[in-house]
Enzyme design. Structure first.
Site, PDB file in Angstrom:
ATOM      1  N   ASP A1223       1.621 -13.159  -0.547  1.00 23.25           N
ATOM      2  CA  ASP A1223       1.275 -11.754  -0.338  1.00 23.25           C
ATOM      3  C   ASP A1223       2.456 -11.028   0.312  1.00 23.25           C
ATOM      4  O   ASP A1223       3.396 -11.643   0.811  1.00 23.25           O
ATOM      5  CB  ASP A1223       0.039 -11.669   0.559  1.00 23.25           C
ATOM      6  N   GLU A1226       6.740  -7.461  -1.658  1.00 27.94           N
ATOM      7  CA  GLU A1226       7.437  -6.366  -2.368  1.00 27.94           C
ATOM      8  C   GLU A1226       8.902  -6.186  -1.930  1.00 27.94           C
ATOM      9  O   GLU A1226       9.655  -5.641  -2.749  1.00 27.94           O
ATOM     10  CB  GLU A1226       6.687  -5.054  -2.134  1.00 27.94           C
ATOM     11  N   ASP A1404      -4.549  -4.638  -3.869  1.00 27.95           N
ATOM     12  CA  ASP A1404      -5.564  -4.026  -2.999  1.00 27.95           C
ATOM     13  C   ASP A1404      -6.299  -2.925  -3.745  1.00 27.95           C
ATOM     14  O   ASP A1404      -5.990  -1.737  -3.620  1.00 27.95           O
ATOM     15  CB  ASP A1404      -4.910  -3.484  -1.731  1.00 27.95           C
TER      16      ASP A1404
END
Length: 1736
Positions: A1223, A1226, A1404
């Site tokens: 997770d 980015e 999300d």
């Protein structure tokens, strides 16, 4: 001052001899006082060590007089005093391996010792510069030239030099001549680095020099011997550097060579300087071009870039070049040829890998494990920088092994001690490559202590080049030669220089060359005695030769002389006075030897030198116990008998040494932690002492070349003048005040008993600049209005296409960057269905390479099909359906045309090509109402609107509609529809007539570029912009979607991973499970409610303070983990935890905050940096964090990948996970910039926002249809929430409610940030062209664009690749954790090609009906991107769900490859058993899913092996129906199953289309069957919407006629399913035919040893099963259901030749369904043991 003035006046009148005596007395008195102070009152007087350590003379005795033996003395002293040792007045040496990183790591606050580094005479060079910021900037500028990637590009240079060396060895040894190999190795390294530094044709070419560059080595050796003296008298550096060149060359040959070298370097620098200043463009960019450019741009603050500075840098780089590499090569070669087993193993590995010498390549050499082990062992035993590189303790001091070291203390640790420490390297004196042939965890442990190139921000800049030299040189040597020999012994090895010194105390001989045994010639082994020259028949032509060795029974030196020429010097004796008063008489033979040495150096002037053995500028006398360096040894006759006339000081371990008191201290005092230690220092005392010593040193320096007739009175007079000249300096020293500091407090004193309130990062810390997107900015300039485009020149055809130059067609516009004036165009037809078009700058400087080029080391570059050969006919490609054409009207433009129908697929005419360093723009015309899909990741309908701006830039943003989010896949599919006519085909923009015949043609476009993209779609065209990189386009011809997708996967990004079978089961997760007990309860409840559960997941709740690889000891302890996971695995279920992408950096003031993962990462150079070389510290969940530097690992050879693998392995030993969830990759950061720099004492800190569920951030959001007005539903839902485990029935609402998107507005640009292009540079933080980025500022909620990798690369160029690289790293790490088993990874941020390693979840999302509906097009776009393992979080992640939304979403998700329910902290629980309506819907949908798992697994295998999609758009399966182009509310699961989910609230039915139907009674068109009833759907017209019943517990699913679907009896786990009986669903088409396939293997092996493919064919009343393979399933085929049997009746059924009994089959005439039971018929052999036939 009065005393000083009196001394000055008195000195004029006193007798010169008396003055000398008085001065000496004053000196002795002062020395006594100073030593007493240092021994008992100095701030480090508590550090153990000998009393002689209070004077620098102690160190000088061993290093200066004994030629560099102090490290041997330190080794002895450490055994006496322990790991912390005082070795000088203000210097400490350490011998504990675990202390090394405290001093030298990237995060260390220790700085360079200016006094030490100044002795190199290059105070501004990157190596010597003591200013950390300036040095880091210098390194950042130079790093790209020495990155791993840059080093790899020098392979041709390295290969050529290594080949030259091999040829030299061949030539010399074939004549019976040994080779001076240690010098040859240094020559090789110097040749490489000099050519690389100064440019081609400007290298030293020492390998072509008869002496192999001997003069260089002697110069370096001479300078090295000066260093102990200049360390002793640092004040001499100024006067010495002030000596004019004309005088230096007369003082000493070493200085002469140094001056000549500097002059030569300066000349080369001057050429580059003039070239740069004149503005001319260099064809060969060097480091000096970059440094000059940096100086002009102001990048090197604090460093004045002058020609002299550049010359200093050149001398520094070249001076260090031959040392580590030369030693490692010499020592490695020696040990290999002395160990036959190692020699044989290495040669075998090389020859097995390379059948021919010409095949030897660097990339392949780097893959060889044994060669790598030999190189590592050579570097370890070569010791690298053997002297400690001193650092200065920071203001807060530091504690080592209980001893507090105060501020300003010089501290160091020698690599020699680290590499020989038995705890780090057992049996350290053994050369043992096998120590590296172990598990990766052990290799990582060993690497922690390997520092041949030092470590951190001050590590050797050229280490990657050095490693490349080692690989290639060793690779070629041991591949070519298997007969190298030596008669030397290991104790004979000696290396004498300041940095690489190794003096075995019992050394007896010298070595320097090696020989080869030629069995065919019968030559004896050739000893390691080098020829002084190689210009004749070896030794026979030498003018003078010597051999020198130690007398076997005495420690004194024995000299031997033999002359083959002039003996005129042999009768002379030469006397030399030594400064310490001893006398040595040299015979004429010895002086003649000096002559011979200089003649062999090519000198025409004999000159006088002190020392004879090694000429030096200062005082380094010949010491008898000192063996001679190889380059002073001559081959010659046997030694003569006799001894020298004077006995010199004995070796350090002799009895005489101990009698003198050397090495003995007055005892030690144990440090107490340091809180009471004094840190006062007498700066004036130090200055006085240094001054007196400096003056005496100046006096002694006069004796370097004494003139005949010099008398003591003359010398005294000179000394008197020196002292008088130094009086002002003495006065200033005496006048300097004594400084003192308060005692430093220890860390423990700063801590309080109560934990302080956690600091929260300010909310605005995550707010960047107010950047306005260019597309929204009314003030923005349109580049097409001002930029001239390019003109194609020098167009030439090639075997694969064409190439050309593109030259700027007018004045530079520089609108959003600096225009590139000249571009290179390459067009390559790479396959029948693929064209590659590449446009990049024609000339790219090394430091600018990453601005434009996406490295193949990170993202592999697609290669041409080796079997494809382009055939040209009439100037066009004849064997491909695509054609590239170009024009210069009005500026350069090109077309890609499909030849079969003349459709122009890509047409740039109408756009000026814009190519700047931060902005690239091109465009293409598009047909009316064009239809493109793809370009993930943006939440948007499946068909991309023709009035849309799509940004591709990885962002941590919760699924914003029409804005960029997690992933970047710059690939789109363009599908065009044509109506069939009598004349052929015509394009149709709006096909509405369902009775017409259509055909579609699809093609793909991939833009290989990792920079930010912006694709602007308009009704007539598409404009594609990037903020960097090159134009790297790939056009895929298709002409169908399956062909485009297959080509994309196979030839461009790679086939997706084959995931384990169990991953297709159901996964349950939530952010908010509070411990193992919670997980145990959830697992139990799924079983209780009869809902299958395959995998339970854990979010960041399990972490200790949100830190990776650390469990919370309270609720998630390792002991409880073992129990829970053992039970879970015994139940054939799985566990997957989350791993975030940032690593917590501990509070340096809190020992309890220590974090081993971080520490090991620091040791591996694993983290991103700021531009100045310090750590980049952002903030994520645990507080201030650092971020893995994947780019540095890929391009600069850091150990980040090994570190990551080791962390996952170590954690697995505590927590037996089954897969990993990545997770925040980015990569996300909760603050702008390096906000943690300087704030680490606040850690752990709270994020700059309240967490979900915390006070002030309660979760009050619900789905769109949940409102206050609906009190009945609200009451029911609240009741169900409060009684989570009770069966609560809630009636579905009968009405629907519409939602509307909230409008947003932008300002008029006032106060917004706009930047302009910077001439000659880039603005990476705020590029002139502002993307329409969801976070506006690129640094917001992300790591900043200027975060820097090892090697100098910036995140601006690689930001969107972070997720791709961490998935790569994790995949390979799990391969080690689970050997031979498939890793299972789900990641959030992806880049094109990430599917090779991981699946992706939808991020999300929201608990909204809209979010559920949009998950379908999101899934379809990832199928195009070769990431088939996709699924959105069922029921939604953000907000509260309710029973009906969750029921519908669990139904939909049951038909997606990745099936998981997950929601946010603070929201209501949404496990599907929480509401009866949801539980029933889930059980029904899961029953279908778990039946078709074999079919889904087969689809996953087809994706992995052939690039097929798993989930499919209706338009892909039915490409001739234009009305399906935008259909994204239904989808196909493979070719067989149509899914029509309910996507809106309140509906008990749903409308959908049945694609492929034709209507009528003919046999054309598709027939569909209901999954549940198996009934055919009839009477449906083409394109007609059909309404399907869909009560809340039901999802419409249909089977496609003409397809066979394998199924198994479902169970509660995947294992149970795999043990269930087989079944077949045969859906016949209108012709009575059907086909299908089944793939079988063990479900977990990466490369299964057994696998089987079963093909099914049904036609004309017969079903045939044909298996092929060796995987055996013993399970029976329980049933076969055949739908669409168009017969009046079925009279009988046969299985093979046997007629089945009537009770084993049944036929439904009305429904036309035949059911056959085959369990008994297949029970013995299994369903797929062999071919069988079923007929009816």
């Amino acid at each position: 001052m009065a005393i000083v003035e009196a001394l000055q006046h008195a000195a004029v009148d006193i007798d010169q001899a008396t003055f000398v005596l008085a001065s000496a007395s004053l000196f002795l008195l002062y020395g006594t006082v100073l030593i007493t102070y240092r021994r008992f009152f100095h701030p480090i007087s508590h550090i153990p060590g000998p009393w002689l350590a209070t004077t620098r003379l102690y160190k000088y005795y061993y290093d200066g007089m004994l030629g560099g033996r102090f490290y041997h003395e330190m080794e002895r002293l450490h055994k006496i005093y322990g790991p912390v040792l005082r070795i000088g007045p203000n210097e400490v040496h350490l011998c504990d391996p675990d202390n090394y990183d405290k001093i030298y790591s990237l995060t260390s606050k220790f700085t360079k010792d200016p006094q030490f580094y100044n002795i190199f005479g290059n105070p501004q060079s990157h190596f010597s510069n003591p200013n950390p910021a300036a040095s880091r900037k210098q390194r950042a500028i130079l790093s790209p030239f020495f990155s791993k990637r840059s080093a790899s590009k020098q392979e041709a240079l390295i290969q050529s030099k290594a080949l030259k060396l091999c040829d030299l060895i061949d030539n010399e040894t074939s004549r019976g001549c040994p080779v001076w190999i240690s010098q040859a190795f240094r020559a090789l390294s110097l040749d490489i680095v000099s050519e690389y530094s100064f440019g081609k044709d400007n290298g030293y070419n020492f390998l072509d020099d008869p002496s192999l560059g001997r003069w260089w080595s002697e110069m370096i050796q001479g300078l090295n011997h000066m260093m102990p003296f200049t360390q002793l008298f640092p004040a001499l550096m100024g006067p010495m550097q002030a000596i004019p060149d004309w005088l230096s060359v007369r003082i000493n040959p070493v200085l002469r060579d140094m001056v000549e070298c500097r002059i030569a370097g300066r000349k080369m620098v001057d050429v580059i300087w003039k070239e740069m200043k004149s503005g001319s463009q260099s064809q060969n960019e060097t480091i000096f071009h970059r440094l000059i450019s940096a100086g002009e741009n102001g990048e090197l603050k604090g460093v004045e870039v002058t020609q002299q500075y550049l010359a200093d840098e050149a001398f520094t780089i070249l001076g260090a070049a031959g040392d580590t590499v030369g030693n490692a090569l010499s020592i490695g070669l020696y040990h290999v040829i002395r160990n036959p087993e190692v020699y044989a193993e290495l040669s075998k590995e090389l020859r097995d890998r390379f059948s021919d010498e010409k095949d030897v390549s660097l990339p392949e050499l780097e893959k060889l494990p044994y060669l790598t082990s030999v190189i590592k062992e050579a570097l370890r035993t070569g010791y690298g920088v053997i002297k400690p590189l001193p650092r200065v303790t920071p203001p807060e001091g530091e504690t080592f092994n209980g001893y507090y070291i105060p501020e300003g203390t010089t501290v160091g640790m020698s690599a020699w001690f680290l590499h020989r420490h038995p705890t780090a390297f057992p049996n350290p004196d053994e050369f043992d490559p096998d120590r590296w042939m172990v598990e990766q965890s052990e290799v990582h442990r060993l690497d922690r202590y390997m520092v041949p190139f030092s470590r951190g921000s001050r590590s050797c800049l050229a280490q990657n080049l050095a490693l490349a030299e080692l690989y290639v040189t060793f690779g070629r040597l041991f591949h070519r030669f298997d007969d190298m020999t030596t008669e030397a012994r290991s104790e004979d090895m000696q290396y004498e220089s300041y940095f690489s010194v190794f003096h075995p105390p019992k050394a007896k001989k010298l070595v320097g060359g090696f020989g080869r045994t030629e069995p065919s010639r019968g030559l004896p082994k050739l000893g390691l005695i080098p020829p002084a020259r190689r210009d004749g028949a070896c030794f026979a032509t030498l003018r003078t030769s010597f051999q020198i060795q130690l007398h076997e029974n005495d420690d004194s030196m024995l000299y031997a002389y033999q002359s083959h020429g002039d003996k005129s010097m042999a009768s002379r004796n030469v006397e030399v006075d030594w400064w310490y008063g001893s006398m040595r008489t040299y015979t004429g033979e010895e002086y003649s030897r000096s002559l011979a040495v200089q003649m062999l150096r090519g000198s025409t002037t004999i000159g006088r030198s002190i020392g004879i053995i090694y000429p030096t500028f200062c005082l380094a006398p010949p010491i008898p116990n000192q063996t001679l360096h190889p380059h002073h040894q001559m081959a010659g006759s046997k030694p003569l008998e006799g001894k020298p006339t004077q006995t010199f000081p004995p070796p350090p371990d002799s009895d005489v040494t101990n009698k003198l008191g050397l090495g003995k201290g007055l005892g030690s005092r144990t440090g107490d932690g340091g809180s009471g230690d004094k840190t006062a220092r007498l700066s004036s005392s130090r200055a006085l002492f240094l001054t007196l010593f400096s003056l005496i040193a100046l006096f002694v320096a006069l004796f370097v070349s004494p003139r005949a007739g010099d008398s003591l009175s003359d010398i005294a007079a000179v000394m008197k003048q020196c002292i008088l000249a130094g009086v002002p300096f003495l006065a200033s020293a005496l006048a300097a005040p004594t400084t003192s500091e308060e005692p430093s407090s220890t860390a423990s004193e700063t801590l309080t008993s109560a934990a302080p309130e956690q600091f929260q990062i300010p909310e605005d810390a995550d707010k960047g600049q107010p950047v306005i997107p260019n597309v929204d900015d009314e003030l923005a300039v349109d580049a097409q209005d001002v930029c001239p485009g390019y003109k194609a020149e020098n167009v030439k055809g090639t075997d694969a296409g064409l190439k050309a130059d593109l030259v700027l067609a007018g004045k530079e516009c520089n609108v959003y960057g600096n225009d590139v004036k000249k571009l290179s165009l390459v067009v390559e037809y790479q396959a029948e269905d693929m064209i590659h078009v590449e446009i990049r700058p024609a000339e790219i400087k090394p430091e600018e390479e990453m601005w434009y080029i996406l490295p193949e080391e990170i993202v592999p570059r697609p290669e041409a099909d080796p079997e494809f050969k382009l055939h040209m006919k009439e100037g066009h490609a004849a064997n491909t359906d695509m054609l590239f054409s170009w024009s210069n009207d009005p500026s350069f433009n090109f077309n890609i045309t499909r030849k079969s129908n003349n459709d122009v697929l890509f047409e740039t005419k109408g756009w000026h090509l814009v190519f700047e360093n931060q902005f690239v723009e091109l465009g293409t015309k598009m047909p009316e109402n064009y239809n493109i899909n793809g370009l993930p990741e943006v939440i948007h309908p499946f068909k991309i609107s023709n009035n849309h701006t799509r940004t591709l830039y990885a962002a941590d943003s919760a699924n914003p509609i029409d804005q960029n989010s997690y992933g970047v896949h710059p690939f789109y599919l363009d599908t065009r529809y044509f109506r069939k006519t009598d004349d052929g085909e015509e394009y149709v923009a709006n096909a509405t007539k369902t009775d017409d015949d259509y055909v579609s043609k699809a093609h793909g476009v991939f833009y290989r570029n990792s920079h930010g993209h912006e694709i602007i779609t308009k009704p007539e065209n598409i404009t594609w912009r990037t903020i960097g990189g090159e134009i790297d386009l790939y056009f895929l011809a298709g002409p169908t979607q399956p062909e485009v997708t297959r080509t994309y996967a196979e030839k461009i990004v790679g086939f997706p991973a084959m995931h384990p079978y169990w991953s297709l089961g159901f996964h349950q997760c939530r952010w908010g499970y509070e411990g193992w007990d919670d997980l145990r309860g959830v697992v139990s409840d799924f079983k209780k409610f009869g809902i299958p559960l395959e995998t339970i997941w854990a979010d960041i709740d399990y972490m200790k303070r949100y830190r990776n690889f650390n469990n919370d000891p309270e609720n998630w302890s390792y002991d409880e983990a073992r129990v829970f996971l053992s039970d879970l695995h015994n139940g054939h279920q799985h566990f997957i935890p989350i791993v975030d992408s940032a690593i917590y950096i501990p509070n340096p003031n809190n020992p309890e905050d220590a974090y081993d993962t971080y520490d090991r990462g620091i040791e591996s150079d694993a983290f991103l940096m700021n531009p100045d070389g310090s750590l980049y510290i952002g903030a994520v969940w645990p507080g201030y964090t650092v971020f893995p530097d994947w780019v540095g690992g890929s391009l600069n050879g850091t150990k980040v990948f090994e570190w990551w693998a080791e962390e996952l392995k170590l954690w697995y030993e505590q927590v037996n996970y089954d897969g990993i969830w990545i997770d925040m990759n980015e990569v996300s950061s909760f603050c702008v910039g390096s906000c943690g720099t300087g704030n680490l004492t606040l850690n752990p800190v709270h994020p700059p926002f309240t967490l979900p569920g915390e006070p002030g951030n309660e979760i009050n959001d619900y789905p769109e249809d949940f409102g206050d007005s609906n009190s009945t539903e609200a009451t029911a839902l609240w009741a169900s929430m409060s009684s989570a485990y009770e069966a609560t029935h809630v009636e579905e609402p009968a009405s629907t409610s519409d939602t509307s998107a909230e409008a947003t507005s932008t300002g008029d640009g006032d106060g917004m940030l706009r930047t302009e292009a910077t001439p000659g540079a880039r603005n990476v933080n705020w590029p002139p062209y502002a993307l329409k980025h969801v976070q506006a500022d690129l640094a917001s909620h992300a790591v900043s664009p200027n975060a820097t990798s090892h090697g100098g690369f910036v995140q601006y160029d690689f930001h969107s690749l972070f997720g791709y690289q961490i998935l790569n790293a994790t995949y390979h790490a799990l391969e080690a954790v689970f050997p031979n088993k498939r890793p299972f990874i789900i990641g959030r941020s992806t880049f094109a090609g990430a599917g090779k390693w991981a699946g992706h979840w939808g991020g999300d999302n929201f608990s909204l009906w809209t979010s559920m509906a949009l998950s379908i097009p999101q899934m379809l776009t990832f199928q195009l991107g070769a990431v088939p393992m996709f699924g959105a979080d069922a029921c939604g992640f953000i907000g509260n769900t309710h029973a009906f939304l969750c029921a519908r979403w669990m139904q939909l998700a049951a038909f997606t490859p990745f099936y998981r329910n997950h929601n946010i902290r603070g929201a209501i629980g949404q496990e599907p058993y929480r509401w009866d309506v949801t539980a029933n819907a889930t059980r029904n949908a899961m029953h279908v899913r778990y039946q078709i798992l074999p079919y889904m697994y087969t689809l996953m295998h087809k994706a992995h092996a052939h690039g097929e999609t798993v989930v499919r758009a209706l338009a892909w399966e039915f490409p001739d129906e234009p009305w399906l182009a935008g259909a994204d509310r239904q989808f196909m699961l493979g070719p067989n199953i149509l899914v029509t989910p309910v996507l809106e609230p309140g509906y008990r039915n749903v409308s959908g289309v049945l694609p492929g139907v034709r209507g009528g009674d003919d046999d054309i068109g598709t027939i569909w069957y209901d999954w549940y009833s198996h009934a055919a759907l009839e009477g449906v017209e083409r394109g007609q919407n059909v309404t399907f019943d869909a009560p809340v517990s039901h999802i419409p699913v249909h089977l496609r006629g003409g397809r066979i679907t394998p199924i198994q009896e479902p169970g509660m786990t995947v294992k149970e399913c795999r043990e269930g009986d087989w079944g077949l669903l045969v859906a016949l088409d209108k012709r009575g035919s059907s086909v299908g396939v089944l793939y079988l293997d063990d479900g977990e092996s990466i490369a299964p040893e057994a696998k089987t493919v079963v093909n099914f064919v049904a036609e004309e009343g017969t079903l045939v099963s044909v298996p092929a393979g060796n995987y055996v399933s013993a399970l029976p085929l329980a049933s076969v259901t055949i739908m669409g049997v168009h017969r009046h009746d079925v009279g009988g059924v046969r299985f093979n030749d046997d007629r089945l009994p009537k009770d084993s089959w049944s036929f439904d005439k009305a429904g036309k369904i035949l059911e056959v039971k085959l369990r008994d018929a297949t029970a013995d052999a299994g369903a797929w043991s062999g071919k069988w036939t079923l007929s009816w």
